[in-house]
Enzyme design. Structure first.
Site, PDB file in Angstrom:
ATOM      1  N   HIS A 258      -0.600   6.238  -2.094  1.00 55.24           N
ATOM      2  CA  HIS A 258       0.735   5.868  -1.662  1.00 55.24           C
ATOM      3  C   HIS A 258       1.703   6.977  -2.010  1.00 55.24           C
ATOM      4  CE1 HIS A 258       4.407   3.517  -1.122  1.00 55.24           C
ATOM      5  NE2 HIS A 258       3.667   2.784  -0.321  1.00 55.24           N
ATOM      6  N   ASP A 309      -2.440  -2.330   2.334  1.00 58.38           N
ATOM      7  CA  ASP A 309      -3.337  -2.505   3.483  1.00 58.38           C
ATOM      8  C   ASP A 309      -4.788  -2.754   3.109  1.00 58.38           C
ATOM      9  OD1 ASP A 309      -1.382  -2.078   5.545  1.00 58.38           O
ATOM     10  OD2 ASP A 309      -1.256  -0.032   4.792  1.00 58.38           O
TER      11      ASP A 309
HETATM   12  C1  LIG Z   1      -0.404   6.945   2.088  1.00 62.78           C
HETATM   13  C2  LIG Z   1      -0.634   8.445   2.133  1.00 62.78           C
HETATM   14  C3  LIG Z   1      -0.335   8.951   3.562  1.00 62.78           C
HETATM   15  C4  LIG Z   1       0.321   9.106   1.143  1.00 62.78           C
HETATM   16  O1  LIG Z   1       0.116  10.427   1.260  1.00 62.78           O
HETATM   17  P1  LIG Z   1       0.943  11.593   0.561  1.00 62.78           P
HETATM   18  O2  LIG Z   1       1.969  11.070  -0.348  1.00 62.78           O
HETATM   19  O3  LIG Z   1       1.388  12.490   1.638  1.00 62.78           O
HETATM   20  O4  LIG Z   1      -0.163  12.233  -0.341  1.00 62.78           O
HETATM   21  P2  LIG Z   1      -1.169  13.337   0.124  1.00 62.78           P
HETATM   22  O5  LIG Z   1      -1.700  13.034   1.484  1.00 62.78           O
HETATM   23  O6  LIG Z   1      -0.503  14.671  -0.058  1.00 62.78           O
HETATM   24  O7  LIG Z   1      -2.318  13.145  -0.940  1.00 62.78           O
HETATM   25  C5  LIG Z   1      -2.331  13.732  -2.232  1.00 62.78           C
HETATM   26  C6  LIG Z   1      -3.794  13.977  -2.612  1.00 62.78           C
HETATM   27  O8  LIG Z   1      -4.495  12.746  -2.670  1.00 62.78           O
HETATM   28  C7  LIG Z   1      -5.520  12.717  -1.694  1.00 62.78           C
HETATM   29  N1  LIG Z   1      -5.470  11.397  -1.053  1.00 62.78           N
HETATM   30  C8  LIG Z   1      -4.375  10.650  -0.835  1.00 62.78           C
HETATM   31  N2  LIG Z   1      -4.725   9.511  -0.257  1.00 62.78           N
HETATM   32  C9  LIG Z   1      -6.053   9.557  -0.105  1.00 62.78           C
HETATM   33  C10 LIG Z   1      -6.992   8.659   0.434  1.00 62.78           C
HETATM   34  N3  LIG Z   1      -6.583   7.501   0.951  1.00 62.78           N
HETATM   35  N4  LIG Z   1      -8.282   8.982   0.415  1.00 62.78           N
HETATM   36  C11 LIG Z   1      -8.696  10.165  -0.111  1.00 62.78           C
HETATM   37  N5  LIG Z   1      -7.845  11.055  -0.627  1.00 62.78           N
HETATM   38  C12 LIG Z   1      -6.550  10.754  -0.625  1.00 62.78           C
HETATM   39  C13 LIG Z   1      -5.175  13.787  -0.697  1.00 62.78           C
HETATM   40  O9  LIG Z   1      -6.316  14.294  -0.031  1.00 62.78           O
HETATM   41  C14 LIG Z   1      -4.541  14.815  -1.577  1.00 62.78           C
HETATM   42  O10 LIG Z   1      -5.541  15.504  -2.270  1.00 62.78           O
HETATM   43  P3  LIG Z   1      -5.497  17.073  -2.395  1.00 62.78           P
HETATM   44  O11 LIG Z   1      -4.239  17.356  -3.173  1.00 62.78           O
HETATM   45  O12 LIG Z   1      -6.757  17.390  -3.104  1.00 62.78           O
HETATM   46  O13 LIG Z   1      -5.444  17.586  -1.000  1.00 62.78           O
HETATM   47  C15 LIG Z   1      -2.093   8.778   1.756  1.00 62.78           C
HETATM   48  O14 LIG Z   1      -2.372   8.303   0.460  1.00 62.78           O
HETATM   49  C16 LIG Z   1      -3.079   8.243   2.764  1.00 62.78           C
HETATM   50  O15 LIG Z   1      -3.366   8.889   3.773  1.00 62.78           O
HETATM   51  N6  LIG Z   1      -3.659   7.021   2.519  1.00 62.78           N
HETATM   52  C17 LIG Z   1      -4.558   6.421   3.455  1.00 62.78           C
HETATM   53  C18 LIG Z   1      -3.781   5.725   4.558  1.00 62.78           C
HETATM   54  C19 LIG Z   1      -3.140   4.461   4.063  1.00 62.78           C
HETATM   55  O16 LIG Z   1      -3.754   3.644   3.407  1.00 62.78           O
HETATM   56  N7  LIG Z   1      -1.874   4.284   4.450  1.00 62.78           N
HETATM   57  C20 LIG Z   1      -1.108   3.111   4.100  1.00 62.78           C
HETATM   58  C21 LIG Z   1      -0.073   3.436   3.068  1.00 62.78           C
HETATM   59  S1  LIG Z   1       0.727   1.967   2.511  1.00 62.78           S
END
Ligand SMILES: CC(C)(COP(=O)(O)OP(=O)(O)OC[C@H]1O[C@@H](n2cnc3c(N)ncnc32)[C@H](O)[C@@H]1OP(=O)(O)O)[C@@H](O)C(=O)NCCC(=O)NCCS
Length: 372
Positions: A258, A309
């Site tokens: 998140h 989710d």
């Molecule tokens: C929600 C989300 C978009 C937030 O992303 P964000 O704040 O932009 O964080 P980042 O995407 O930069 O992730 C930070 C790190 O954690 C990892 N990470 C984050 N969520 C992850 C996941 N669901 N699965 C695997 N790795 C994940 C990223 O790969 C990244 O690793 P790195 O630094 O080695 O590249 C992200 O956690 C995600 O894609 N989750 C899955 C989709 C989801 O469940 N969305 C609903 C949110 S309520």
């Protein structure tokens, strides 16, 4: 100029609707902790809370319930439109189209005064669940179920989907799910809604933008993807290896991580219990157990927590809700928060217009087209 990719940690406006504390894992709607609201209120009380400054008294609640109940029926041209749309179209796309069409028949038109916007918020909150249920009935080739104005939002959604009056337990389960999804500060879809209304467009423009934003798998669309993943995992025994392999391939595991919470998402805590209980009651505990195993591995390997989710997927699944309706049901709840934010933005509006950090070339000269 400082660049904040993805607007991470950027504070855009004051708001008194909702607060998310990512360190302590606390979520409050207008001062009330989500756990207190889940235990002691209904979705309608939460809707009132989001639209006003506090919880309703009995007569205010009765009036809201009556108004919602009486506003659920869809205008017949929108019903006719729904009948003409492709049955295999993704329900979020149909919902977006139908909400856009609803705006054409709203008696307040494009009036974006606060009073008109409040009336539109009420109609949208009443009608989005009707659209979701109607999409489902039509694609199944079944008759559209007329709403029963005496039912709660949660019960009516289930009733209009299935044609069966839900029992109290099932209706209350959906009610809690709606409370948990109602608002979440400046999440992507709410921010879209605020950007859109900040140009002084109208409520429908803002909500159509929000629906489009919610549909993506990094936001509301994740709940559908979680269930598709659980189906692929297939069994509790397979779960651990499956997730380890996916992580080794550096895949993103839907339902985890998140932008704000770096600890338990308080909504996931409630939904986890709901998923466990529903699994036992329906004799299908495997989806919860599989989810539980996956959660342990993702926390251990990546330090990531389940978000809203993750457990909503297995909970909805054992309730018999079709997978591609999970995100539309999210919208049927979040409309309350989106509209509250639109009203707040209108009350103290400033155009939202950030800057980019231009990294493209400069000083190029146009070459005549024949010479390119
Ligand atoms: C929600 C989300 C978009 C937030 O992303 P964000 O704040 O932009 O964080 P980042 O995407 O930069 O992730 C930070 C790190 O954690 C990892 N990470 C984050 N969520 C992850 C996941 N669901 N699965 C695997 N790795 C994940 C990223 O790969 C990244 O690793 P790195 O630094 O080695 O590249 C992200 O956690 C995600 O894609 N989750 C899955 C989709 C989801 O469940 N969305 C609903 C949110 S309520």
């Amino acid at each position: 100029m400082a660049v904040n990719l993805g607007l991470e940690d950027v504070v855009v406006a004051p708001s008194s609707i909702c607060d998310v504390n990512g360190k302590t894992g606390q979520l409050i709607y207008r001062g009330y902790d989500i756990k207190d609201l889940v235990e002691n209120t209904s979705f309608e009380e939460v809707v009132y809370l989001l639209w006003h400054e506090d919880l309703p008294n009995r007569s205010q609640l009765d009036e809201l319930k009556r108004d919602l109940g009486n506003s659920r029926a869809l205008p017949s041209p929108v019903l006719d439109l729904l009948k003409t749309l492709p049955k295999q179209a993704p329900p979020m796309d149909v919902l977006r189209t139908a909400v856009s069409a609803l705006g054409l028949y709203d008696p307040d038109g494009r009036d974006n005064s606060l009073d008109a916007s409040r009336r539109k918020a009420l109609r949208l909150t009443a009608q989005i669940p009707s659209i979701v249920a109607t999409i489902h009935r039509l694609r199944e080739g079944k008759d559209v179920v007329a709403p029963d104005p005496s039912m709660s939002q949660a019960a009516s959604l289930l009733y209009q989907m299935t044609g069966q009056r839900p029992d109290d337990y099932t209706a209350r389960t959906m009610d809690v799910a709606l409370i948990l999804h109602a608002d979440h500060e400046f999440n992507a879809s709410t921010f879209s809604a605020r950007v859109t209304i900040a140009t002084l467009s109208d409520m429908y423009d803002a909500i159509v933008a929000a629906i489009g934003t919610l549909s993506g798998p990094l936001h509301g669309g994740a709940n559908e993807q979680v269930m598709r993943m659980l189906e692929r995992v297939g069994s509790e025994d397979n779960a651990e290896q499956w997730i380890r392999d996916a992580l080794a391939r550096r895949e993103r595991i839907m339902g985890f991580g998140h932008r704000v919470y770096k600890t338990d998402d308080p909504r996931a805590v409630v939904l986890k219990e709901m998923s466990r209980e529903l699994g036992e009651r329906t004799g299908s505990p495997q989806w919860f157990r599989m989810s539980d195993r996956i959660q342990a591995v993702v926390l251990q390997e990546k330090g990531l927590y389940a978000n809203v989710d993750f457990y909503s997927a297995s909970a909805y699944y054992v309730m018999g809700i079709p997978i591609d309706l999970y995100t539309p049901i999210f919208a049927a709840s979040r409309i309350s928060g989106w509209s509250a934010h639109v009203l707040e933005q209108l009350e103290n509006n400033r155009l939202i217009r950030p800057r980019s950090d231009y990294v493209g070339p400069r000083d190029k000269k146009v070459v005549p087209i024949e010479q390119r």
